[in-house]
Enzyme design. Structure first.
Site, PDB file in Angstrom:
ATOM      1  N   CYS A   1       0.828  -1.209   0.000  1.00 49.09           N
ATOM      2  CA  CYS A   1       0.000   0.000   0.000  1.00 49.09           C
ATOM      3  C   CYS A   1       0.853   1.245   0.000  1.00 49.09           C
ATOM      4  CB  CYS A   1      -0.931  -0.001   1.215  1.00 49.09           C
ATOM      5  SG  CYS A   1      -0.062   0.244   2.770  1.00 49.09           S
ATOM      6  N   GLY A   2       2.170   1.097   0.150  1.00 52.84           N
ATOM      7  CA  GLY A   2       3.052   2.252   0.066  1.00 52.84           C
ATOM      8  C   GLY A   2       3.087   3.112   1.299  1.00 52.84           C
TER       9      GLY A   2
END
Length: 310
Positions: free
Chosen positions: A135-136
């Protein structure tokens, strides 16, 4: 946690990389011209954490107090449940060539032997993370990996004693104990403050998270996590620092810089007393924490008697 945990985990006495480095520099001044000088710099080295022979993480940090750092990291990240789950810690330098690093960038390796149940849990966690989509967020692989949910802190009858005079005294007592930072700058400190405002066990690192893990590891090894007191940090109060404290049962935290909104929310949810922007003569209480008075609920109101009919 008992003091016997300190005897359970055997620590090594290996050669270390120096925490400070002297560098020849050119000093430029608009009026005085250019002069050759020497400056003291903080060492920042890769530190590999290896659990039962399996490499888990490489952190950049100051090569001091690495046994405390490894135990604190393992505790605050939920790899082990107590210092007694660590049976041994061995620290050794790694030459840059052996590590595949550029010349002059030697590293340190910390080998921990931990309980089999903890190692099995760590392996299961690594397997469960490998199939998730990123998801960063701060390098973790999913929102679930942020580990933001755990039990609230127990109420303490002493937490209100971590008041403005006590916090400011601790903040004033911290800088003289930052010996590495006095020489090199750019080094964070974490200290354990007692309810009289005195600061003990100050550890330093170029990383604020590392400094906190070193302090938590030392408190765990010496059986003092449950004692009245609070953590003092020369940094801002971000959510991961609050999380680490709450996860290990620390009841109060004071930081020199301002907190983040998520850090304050984490303190509210866990019941941690949280002071920030501690700059004498002032400080801000962002979360009051839980104490015994919070457990005393008011008596429920009795319903009014029904009026009698004539």
């Amino acid at each position: 946690m008992t003091s016997s945990a300190a005897d359970t985990c055997a620590l090594s006495a290996a050669p270390r990389i120096a925490a400070l480095h002297t560098q020849a520099v050119q000093w430029h001044h608009a009026e005085r011209g250019v002069q050759m000088q020497e400056r003291v710099l903080a060492s920042e080295v890769p530190i590999a954490l290896v659990f039962n022979g399996i490499a888990h993480a490489v952190m950049m940090g100051t090569p001091l107090d690495l046994e405390d750092f490894a135990i604190g990291f393992a505790l605050s990240e939920g790899i082990i449940d107590s210092a007694a789950d660590c049976y041994g810690v061995e620290v050794s330098p790694v030459a840059a060539a052996a590590a595949g690093l550029p010349a002059g960038m030697d590293g340190m390796e910390v080998q921990l032997e931990i309980a089999s149940r903890c190692f099995a849990r760590l392996k299961d966690h690594r397997r469960s993370m490998s199939g998730r989509t990123g998801c960063g967020v701060c390098g973790v692989e999913s929102f679930a990996a942020l580990d933001l949910s755990f039990d609230a802190l127990p109420a303490r009858d002493w937490v209100a004693q971590v008041d403005l005079p006590t916090v400011l005294q601790a903040i004033n007592n911290l800088p003289p104990l930052q010996r590495l930072n006095a020489q090199a700058g750019a080094i964070h400190a974490a200290g354990w403050a007692t309810l009289d405002g005195q600061v003990h066990d100050v550890v330093e690192d170029v990383g604020r998270h590392n400094a906190l893990d070193k302090l938590l590891g030392r408190l765990a090894r010496t059986g003092r996590l449950a004692e009245p007191g609070f953590v003092v940090l020369s940094s801002r109060g971000s959510h991961e620092l609050v999380r680490k404290c709450a996860k290990l049962g620390i009841g109060a935290l004071a930081t020199i810089s301002a907190p983040t909104a998520m850090g304050v929310r984490m303190a509210e949810l866990t019941g941690l007393r949280f002071w920030g922007l501690c700059r004498p003569p002032q400080a801000t209480l962002y979360a009051a924490g839980r104490h015994d008075a919070d457990l005393t609920a008011p008596e429920p109101e009795q319903p009014a008697p029904s009026p009698r009919l004539a």
